[in-house]
Design a protein around this motif. Structure first.
Motif, mmCIF file in Angstrom:
data_model
loop_
_atom_site.group_PDB
_atom_site.id
_atom_site.type_symbol
_atom_site.label_atom_id
_atom_site.label_comp_id
_atom_site.label_asym_id
_atom_site.label_seq_id
_atom_site.Cartn_x
_atom_site.Cartn_y
_atom_site.Cartn_z
ATOM 1 N N LEU A 105 0.812 -1.201 0.000
ATOM 2 C CA LEU A 105 0.000 0.000 0.000
ATOM 3 C C LEU A 105 0.857 1.267 0.000
ATOM 4 C CD1 LEU A 105 -2.736 -1.083 2.581
ATOM 5 C CD2 LEU A 105 -2.807 -1.232 0.093
ATOM 6 N N ASN A 106 2.047 1.223 0.649
ATOM 7 C CA ASN A 106 2.926 2.393 0.711
ATOM 8 C C ASN A 106 3.850 2.489 -0.493
ATOM 9 O OD1 ASN A 106 1.809 3.029 3.228
ATOM 10 N ND2 ASN A 106 3.282 1.683 4.286
ATOM 11 N N LYS A 107 4.116 1.340 -1.152
ATOM 12 C CA LYS A 107 5.066 1.335 -2.271
ATOM 13 C C LYS A 107 4.379 1.093 -3.614
ATOM 14 C CE LYS A 107 8.632 -0.610 0.735
ATOM 15 N NZ LYS A 107 9.584 -1.748 0.925
ATOM 16 N N ALA A 108 3.112 1.335 -3.664
ATOM 17 C CA ALA A 108 2.376 1.028 -4.887
ATOM 18 C C ALA A 108 2.774 1.935 -6.036
ATOM 19 C CB ALA A 108 0.873 1.144 -4.637
ATOM 20 N N HIS A 109 3.236 3.178 -5.740
ATOM 21 C CA HIS A 109 3.589 4.111 -6.812
ATOM 22 C C HIS A 109 5.075 4.045 -7.173
ATOM 23 C CE1 HIS A 109 -0.387 5.979 -6.645
ATOM 24 N NE2 HIS A 109 -0.268 5.970 -5.311
ATOM 25 N N ASP A 110 5.829 3.148 -6.557
ATOM 26 C CA ASP A 110 7.258 2.997 -6.877
ATOM 27 C C ASP A 110 7.382 2.101 -8.105
ATOM 28 O OD1 ASP A 110 9.959 2.840 -6.966
ATOM 29 O OD2 ASP A 110 10.202 1.919 -4.973
ATOM 30 N N GLU A 111 7.961 2.629 -9.159
ATOM 31 C CA GLU A 111 8.045 1.879 -10.410
ATOM 32 C C GLU A 111 9.032 0.721 -10.318
ATOM 33 O OE1 GLU A 111 9.033 4.571 -13.454
ATOM 34 O OE2 GLU A 111 7.112 5.684 -13.404
ATOM 35 N N LYS A 112 10.008 0.763 -9.422
ATOM 36 C CA LYS A 112 10.996 -0.303 -9.296
ATOM 37 C C LYS A 112 10.511 -1.434 -8.376
ATOM 38 C CE LYS A 112 14.936 2.767 -10.051
ATOM 39 N NZ LYS A 112 16.246 3.273 -9.500
ATOM 40 N N TYR A 113 9.420 -1.214 -7.664
ATOM 41 C CA TYR A 113 8.909 -2.216 -6.708
ATOM 42 C C TYR A 113 7.821 -3.053 -7.392
ATOM 43 C CZ TYR A 113 6.752 -4.243 -2.562
ATOM 44 O OH TYR A 113 6.229 -5.115 -1.632
ATOM 45 N N THR A 114 7.919 -4.377 -7.163
ATOM 46 C CA THR A 114 6.910 -5.291 -7.734
ATOM 47 C C THR A 114 5.954 -5.729 -6.626
ATOM 48 O OG1 THR A 114 8.527 -6.087 -9.339
ATOM 49 C CG2 THR A 114 6.532 -7.429 -8.998
ATOM 50 N N PRO A 115 4.707 -5.245 -6.616
ATOM 51 C CA PRO A 115 3.759 -5.623 -5.558
ATOM 52 C C PRO A 115 3.121 -6.983 -5.856
ATOM 53 C CG PRO A 115 2.724 -4.070 -7.025
ATOM 54 C CD PRO A 115 4.133 -4.246 -7.533
ATOM 55 N N CYS A 116 2.339 -7.455 -4.899
ATOM 56 C CA CYS A 116 1.590 -8.728 -5.094
ATOM 57 C C CYS A 116 0.508 -8.542 -6.143
ATOM 58 C CB CYS A 116 1.000 -9.186 -3.776
ATOM 59 S SG CYS A 116 0.119 -10.761 -3.904
ATOM 60 N N VAL A 117 -0.229 -7.449 -6.028
ATOM 61 C CA VAL A 117 -1.273 -7.108 -7.003
ATOM 62 C C VAL A 117 -0.990 -5.684 -7.444
ATOM 63 C CG1 VAL A 117 -3.736 -6.839 -7.438
ATOM 64 C CG2 VAL A 117 -2.933 -8.646 -5.908
ATOM 65 N N ALA A 118 -0.820 -5.496 -8.720
ATOM 66 C CA ALA A 118 -0.493 -4.174 -9.244
ATOM 67 C C ALA A 118 -1.672 -3.236 -9.110
ATOM 68 C CB ALA A 118 -0.061 -4.291 -10.693
ATOM 69 N N ASN A 119 -1.377 -1.966 -8.761
ATOM 70 C CA ASN A 119 -2.368 -0.896 -8.690
ATOM 71 C C ASN A 119 -3.427 -1.111 -7.617
ATOM 72 O OD1 ASN A 119 -1.100 0.481 -10.880
ATOM 73 N ND2 ASN A 119 -2.182 -0.914 -12.289
ATOM 74 N N VAL A 120 -3.036 -1.740 -6.518
ATOM 75 C CA VAL A 120 -3.904 -1.859 -5.350
ATOM 76 C C VAL A 120 -3.344 -0.941 -4.289
ATOM 77 C CG1 VAL A 120 -4.742 -3.371 -3.536
ATOM 78 C CG2 VAL A 120 -4.645 -4.196 -5.886
ATOM 79 N N TYR A 121 -4.062 0.164 -4.014
ATOM 80 C CA TYR A 121 -3.563 1.173 -3.094
ATOM 81 C C TYR A 121 -4.313 1.156 -1.759
ATOM 82 C CZ TYR A 121 -2.295 2.814 -7.755
ATOM 83 O OH TYR A 121 -1.841 2.885 -9.062
ATOM 84 N N ASN A 122 -5.559 0.726 -1.762
ATOM 85 C CA ASN A 122 -6.406 0.757 -0.564
ATOM 86 C C ASN A 122 -7.471 -0.338 -0.664
ATOM 87 O OD1 ASN A 122 -8.048 1.854 -2.543
ATOM 88 N ND2 ASN A 122 -7.728 3.968 -1.846
ATOM 89 N N PHE A 123 -8.416 -0.297 0.277
ATOM 90 C CA PHE A 123 -9.461 -1.338 0.296
ATOM 91 C C PHE A 123 -10.375 -1.258 -0.925
ATOM 92 C CE2 PHE A 123 -13.626 -3.004 1.467
ATOM 93 C CZ PHE A 123 -13.283 -4.295 1.873
ATOM 94 N N PRO A 124 -10.836 -0.083 -1.365
ATOM 95 C CA PRO A 124 -11.678 -0.054 -2.579
ATOM 96 C C PRO A 124 -10.991 -0.633 -3.798
ATOM 97 C CG PRO A 124 -11.892 2.011 -1.389
ATOM 98 C CD PRO A 124 -10.786 1.264 -0.721
ATOM 99 N N SER A 125 -9.683 -0.346 -3.956
ATOM 100 C CA SER A 125 -8.985 -0.918 -5.103
ATOM 101 C C SER A 125 -8.840 -2.428 -4.965
ATOM 102 C CB SER A 125 -7.609 -0.261 -5.258
ATOM 103 O OG SER A 125 -6.821 -0.471 -4.092
#
Length: 494
Positions: A105-125
Motif C-alpha cells: 500500500l505504501n510502495k504502490a507508486h514505486d516503479e521499481k517495486y513489484t507488488p503482489c497485485v499491481a495498482n492496489v492502493y487501498n481497500f476499494p482498489s
C-alpha cells in the motif's frame, strides 16, 4: 378428549345453495359463532403448523438446500443478497490484508517495486480487483504478479469458493422459479360437490378443469375423507383419513384432462358414505380432500393441485351444468358454467336405507320368509304329542302311540309333508305354472306322494328291529335279520 372434540367438531358453518333456472341464490345459516376449521383450504394450502420441535430443528440444517427452496421469496432474496455481499467483502478483505502485510500500500507508486497485485492502493482498489477477477471481467489495470505465492493460493481459494456459492444460490433460485406451484393455479376445481343419481346409483360428483392448452401428462386424481371418530377402545381420532374410490379399480382415476371432467364416487356398501342421507348431512362433520397430480408437459416436472369440500359444500340432489358445446370444427368450453349446478330429483335416503326398503318390498322375499316361519312352527308342533295324529300319514299314525318313536322320523315326515301343503304360500307366478294343463293337480299330488314315500322307505332301515316289524309286518322283515335274532324272535312269540 372433549377439548379435541370442541376444536375439530363443534366449529363449523352450514351453507345451503338453491338454484332455479339460470339464477342461483346462496344462503348461509351459521350454526355456531365460529367458522368451520378446514384442514386444506380451497387453494390447496394445508392449515398445519409444526411446533415444539426442540432439537429436531437441526434436521432443517442437514437439508439446507430444500430448506432454502421452501422459504418464501422475500427470505430467498434476502439470503441471496446477503451471501454474495458477505463473500465479496470477505475476499476483498483477504486481498487488502496481503497487500497491507507486504507493504504494497505504501510502495504502490514505486516503479521499481513489484507488488503482489499491481495498482492496489487501498481497500476499494482491492475490492475492485476481487470483483474483476470473480466476474472474469479483467480490465487489465489490476493484475496479480509472480512475486506473490500467497496471492496465487488465495486466487485458487477464491475460484473454488466462488464456484460453490454460485452453484448453490443460483441453483436454489432456479429451482424456486421453476417450481410447478404456479401451474397448479391454472387447474380448477368446482366450488361445490354434488350428490345425485347417475346410472341408477347414488354418486358423489365434483368437477376439475385445465385452463391451459398444454396438457397434464399422466394426470391422476385421489380423494381422502377426513372425519373424526372414536375407536371401540375409546381412542379419539380427530383427523382419520379414509380413501374414496374415484375409479381406481377401473382406471377412471387416470385422467385425460383436455376439457373439464366430472369425477364420480359411487356410494355403495364399500363407501364411507354408505349411511349418509340428506337428513344426516345436517349433523355430519367431514372434509373431502381432492388431490390432482400430473407431469407438466412443458417442463417435465411433477405438479400437484389440491382442494377440499366440507359438509356444507356438498349439495344433495344437484347436478353440474354441461360446459362443452360443438362449434364449427372444434369443441368450445364455457367456463362461466363451470361451477353452476341445478336441482334434480334425488331420493333423500341413504344407500343403506334404500337397500333395506327394497329388501322389505321385494315380492319374492316375503313368501320365503313366511314359509320359513311356518316350517319352523310346523316342526315345533310335531314335536308335541297333540298334533301327531293329524299331520302324519295313516300308516305312521299307528306307530305314534309308542314312546320310543324317534323324533328324527317325525321331523322328516313333517318336512316332506309340508312340501305338499305350501303351494298356497308360493308367489302368484309359481301358482300359475302349477295350474298349466300339463301340470295338473293329480300329477302334483302323485309327485308329492312319491316324495313322501321315498324318504319313508329310505328311513325304515334306520329304525330298530322292533319298529321295523311293527311297521312292515312281522314276517316281511324276518328274512333280513341275522339267524341269532330270528331265533330270539321265534322263541319269544311262541
Amino acid at each position: 378428549m372433549s377439548a379435541l372434540r370442541r376444536k375439530f367438531g363443534d366449529d363449523y358453518q352450514v351453507v345451503t345453495t338453491s338454484s332455479s333456472g339460470s339464477g342461483f341464490h346462496q344462503q348461509q345459516a351459521s350454526a355456531h359463532k365460529k367458522k368451520r376449521q378446514r384442514f386444506v383450504d380451497k387453494n390447496g394450502r394445508c392449515n398445519v403448523q409444526h411446533g415444539n420441535l426442540g432439537s429436531e430443528t437441526s434436521r432443517y440444517l442437514s437439508d439446507l438446500f430444500t430448506t432454502l427452496v421452501d422459504l418464501k421469496w422475500r427470505w430467498n432474496l434476502f439470503i441471496f443478497i446477503l451471501t454474495y455481499t458477505v463473500a465479496w467483502l470477505f475476499m476483498a478483505s483477504m486481498w487488502w490484508a496481503i497487500a497491507y502485510m507486504r507493504g504494497d500500500l505504501n510502495k504502490a507508486h514505486d516503479e521499481k517495486y513489484t507488488p503482489c497485485v499491481a495498482n492496489v492502493y487501498n481497500f476499494p482498489s482491492a475490492f475492485l480487483f476481487f470483483i474483476e477477477t470473480e466476474a472474469t471481467i479483467g480490465y487489465g489495470y489490476r493484475y496479480i504478479t509472480d512475486k506473490c505465492p500467497e496471492g496465487i493460493i488465495l486466487f485458487l481459494f477464491q475460484s473454488i469458493l466462488g464456484s460453490i456459492v454460485d452453484a448453490f444460490l443460483i441453483g436454489c433460485m432456479f429451482i424456486k422459479m421453476s417450481q410447478p406451484k404456479k401451474r397448479a393455479e391454472t387447474l380448477m376445481f368446482s366450488e361445490h360437490a354434488a350428490i345425485s343419481m347417475r346410472d341408477g346409483k347414488l354418486t358423489l360428483m365434483f368437477r376439475v378443469g385445465n385452463l391451459r392448452n398444454s396438457h397434464m401428462v399422466s394426470a391422476q386424481i385421489r380423494c381422502k375423507l377426513l372425519k373424526s371418530r372414536q375407536t371401540p377402545e375409546g381412542e379419539f381420532l380427530p383427523l382419520d383419513q379414509l380413501e374414496l374410490d374415484v375409479g381406481f379399480s377401473t382406471g377412471a382415476d387416470q385422467l385425460f384432462l383436455v376439457s373439464p371432467l366430472t369425477i364420480c364416487h359411487v356410494i355403495d356398501s364399500k363407501s364411507p358414505f354408505y349411511d349418509l342421507s340428506q337428513r344426516s348431512m345436517q349433523t355430519e362433520q367431514f372434509e373431502i380432500v381432492v388431490i390432482l397430480e400430473g407431469i407438466v408437459e412443458t417442463t417435465g416436472m411433477t405438479c400437484q393441485a389440491r382442494t377440499s369440500y366440507t359438509e356444507d359444500e356438498v349439495l344433495w340432489g344437484h347436478r353440474f351444468f354441461p360446459v362443452i358445446s360443438l362449434e364449427e370444427g372444434f369443441f368450445k368450453v364455457d367456463y362461466s358454467q363451470f361451477h353452476a349446478t341445478f336441482e334434480v330429483p334425488t331420493p333423500p335416503y341413504s344407500v343403506k336405507e334404500q337397500e333395506e326398503m327394497l329388501l322389505m318390498s321385494s315380492p319374492l322375499i316375503a313368501p320365503a320368509v313366511s314359509n320359513t316361519k311356518e316350517k319352523n312352527n310346523s316342526v315345533e308342533c310335531l314335536d308335541g304329542p297333540d298334533d301327531i295324529g293329524t299331520k302324519l300319514p295313516s300308516k305312521l299314525q299307528k306307530i305314534t302311540g309308542r314312546e320310543d318313536f324317534p323324533k328324527k322320523l317325525l321331523r322328516m315326515s313333517s318336512t316332506t309333508s309340508e312340501k305338499a301343503y305350501s303351494m298356497g304360500d308360493l308367489p302368484m307366478k309359481l301358482q300359475r305354472i302349477s295350474s298349466v294343463p300339463g301340470n295338473s293337480e293329480e300329477k302334483l299330488v302323485s309327485k308329492t306322494t312319491k316324495m313322501l314315500s321315498d324318504p319313508m322307505s329310505q328311513s325304515m332301515a334306520d329304525l330298530p328291529p322292533k319298529l321295523q316289524r311293527l311297521s312292515g309286518g312281522g314276517g316281511r322283515m324276518e328274512g333280513n335279520l341275522p339267524p341269532k335274532l330270528r331265533k330270539m324272535n321265534s322263541d319269544r312269540f311262541t
